[in-house]
Motif scaffolding. Structure first.
Motif, mmCIF file in Angstrom:
data_model
loop_
_atom_site.group_PDB
_atom_site.id
_atom_site.type_symbol
_atom_site.label_atom_id
_atom_site.label_comp_id
_atom_site.label_asym_id
_atom_site.label_seq_id
_atom_site.Cartn_x
_atom_site.Cartn_y
_atom_site.Cartn_z
ATOM 1 N N ALA A 177 0.836 -1.212 0.000
ATOM 2 C CA ALA A 177 0.000 0.000 0.000
ATOM 3 C C ALA A 177 0.870 1.261 0.000
ATOM 4 O O ALA A 177 0.559 2.229 -0.694
ATOM 5 C CB ALA A 177 -0.940 0.001 1.202
ATOM 6 N N ALA A 178 1.968 1.243 0.753
ATOM 7 C CA ALA A 178 2.850 2.407 0.802
ATOM 8 C C ALA A 178 3.560 2.617 -0.529
ATOM 9 O O ALA A 178 3.746 3.755 -0.980
ATOM 10 C CB ALA A 178 3.863 2.249 1.931
ATOM 11 N N VAL A 179 3.953 1.518 -1.182
ATOM 12 C CA VAL A 179 4.612 1.624 -2.482
ATOM 13 C C VAL A 179 3.614 2.116 -3.537
ATOM 14 O O VAL A 179 3.917 3.025 -4.320
ATOM 15 C CB VAL A 179 5.247 0.273 -2.876
ATOM 16 N N LYS A 180 2.413 1.558 -3.544
ATOM 17 C CA LYS A 180 1.382 2.005 -4.491
ATOM 18 C C LYS A 180 1.037 3.473 -4.281
ATOM 19 O O LYS A 180 0.706 4.187 -5.235
ATOM 20 C CB LYS A 180 0.107 1.174 -4.334
ATOM 21 N N ALA A 181 1.092 3.922 -3.038
ATOM 22 C CA ALA A 181 0.727 5.307 -2.725
ATOM 23 C C ALA A 181 1.593 6.308 -3.487
ATOM 24 O O ALA A 181 1.135 7.417 -3.790
ATOM 25 C CB ALA A 181 0.832 5.549 -1.224
ATOM 26 N N VAL A 182 2.813 5.925 -3.824
ATOM 27 C CA VAL A 182 3.688 6.844 -4.566
ATOM 28 C C VAL A 182 3.107 7.120 -5.952
ATOM 29 O O VAL A 182 3.003 8.272 -6.374
ATOM 30 C CB VAL A 182 5.129 6.298 -4.659
ATOM 31 N N THR A 183 2.704 6.065 -6.675
ATOM 32 C CA THR A 183 2.137 6.291 -8.003
ATOM 33 C C THR A 183 0.758 6.933 -7.901
ATOM 34 O O THR A 183 0.368 7.713 -8.777
ATOM 35 C CB THR A 183 2.068 4.998 -8.839
ATOM 36 N N GLU A 184 0.031 6.648 -6.832
ATOM 37 C CA GLU A 184 -1.269 7.299 -6.651
ATOM 38 C C GLU A 184 -1.088 8.793 -6.387
ATOM 39 O O GLU A 184 -1.875 9.619 -6.864
ATOM 40 C CB GLU A 184 -2.059 6.618 -5.528
#
Length: 161
Positions: A36-43
């Motif tokens: 979730a933290a890694v995906k948050a960057v692209t989000e």
């Protein structure tokens, strides 16, 4: 030239993902990245792009980050990345981006994220589809993009020149 570049970009992306996934730290059972933290960057990238805030997008990158755009030389450093984005991601040309179908590999302080991307025009219509591979590093407790490579998934031009 296009026939060589596309397979090469896929091979490079897969190689980076495998290198991080099978690094000695991963093999020793090191902590996996929080998806979730890694995906948050692209989000955050997508949200900032929708607002036209290219300065905010540039802050998602490490100081010594590199963009590896298709069919172009690498762009190195946050200031050069911002200048590049000011040319290609202008709010009058690009309305946003959507990311999905994530694969995330790595450890507690380095990760690779592979995702599908759809670039949108100012009316919200998909104008380009592709894949993105980013290598992220955790700095001061925050994930930052260190390497960013993407390709389009348009059908290859098989006609003769």
């Amino acid at each position: 030239m296009m026939k060589v570049t596309r397979p090469l970009s896929y091979i490079l992306g897969a190689s980076m993902a495998l290198a991080l996934h099978y690094s000695p730290a991963s093999a020793a059972g090191a902590q996996s990245p929080d998806p979730a933290a890694v995906k948050a960057v692209t989000e955050r990238f997508a949200a900032d792009l929708a607002k036209g805030d290219l300065q905010a997008i540039s802050r998602l990158y490490t100081d010594d980050a590199r963009l590896l755009p298709p069919n172009a030389e690498a762009i190195s450093g946050r200031a050069a990345i911002l200048a590049y984005f000011e040319k290609i991601l202008r709010p009058d040309l690009v309305g946003g981006a959507q990311f999905d179908h994530y694969e995330i590999y790595g450890g507690a302080n380095a990760a690779t994220s592979i995702s599908q991307i759809r670039m949108l025009d100012t009316n919200g219509h998909v104008v380009e589809r592709g894949r993105q591979t980013i290598v992220l590093l955790k700095q001061n407790g925050e994930w930052k993009i260190h390497r960013d490579m993407w390709s389009d998934t348009s059908p290859a031009n098989t006609g003769n020149p």
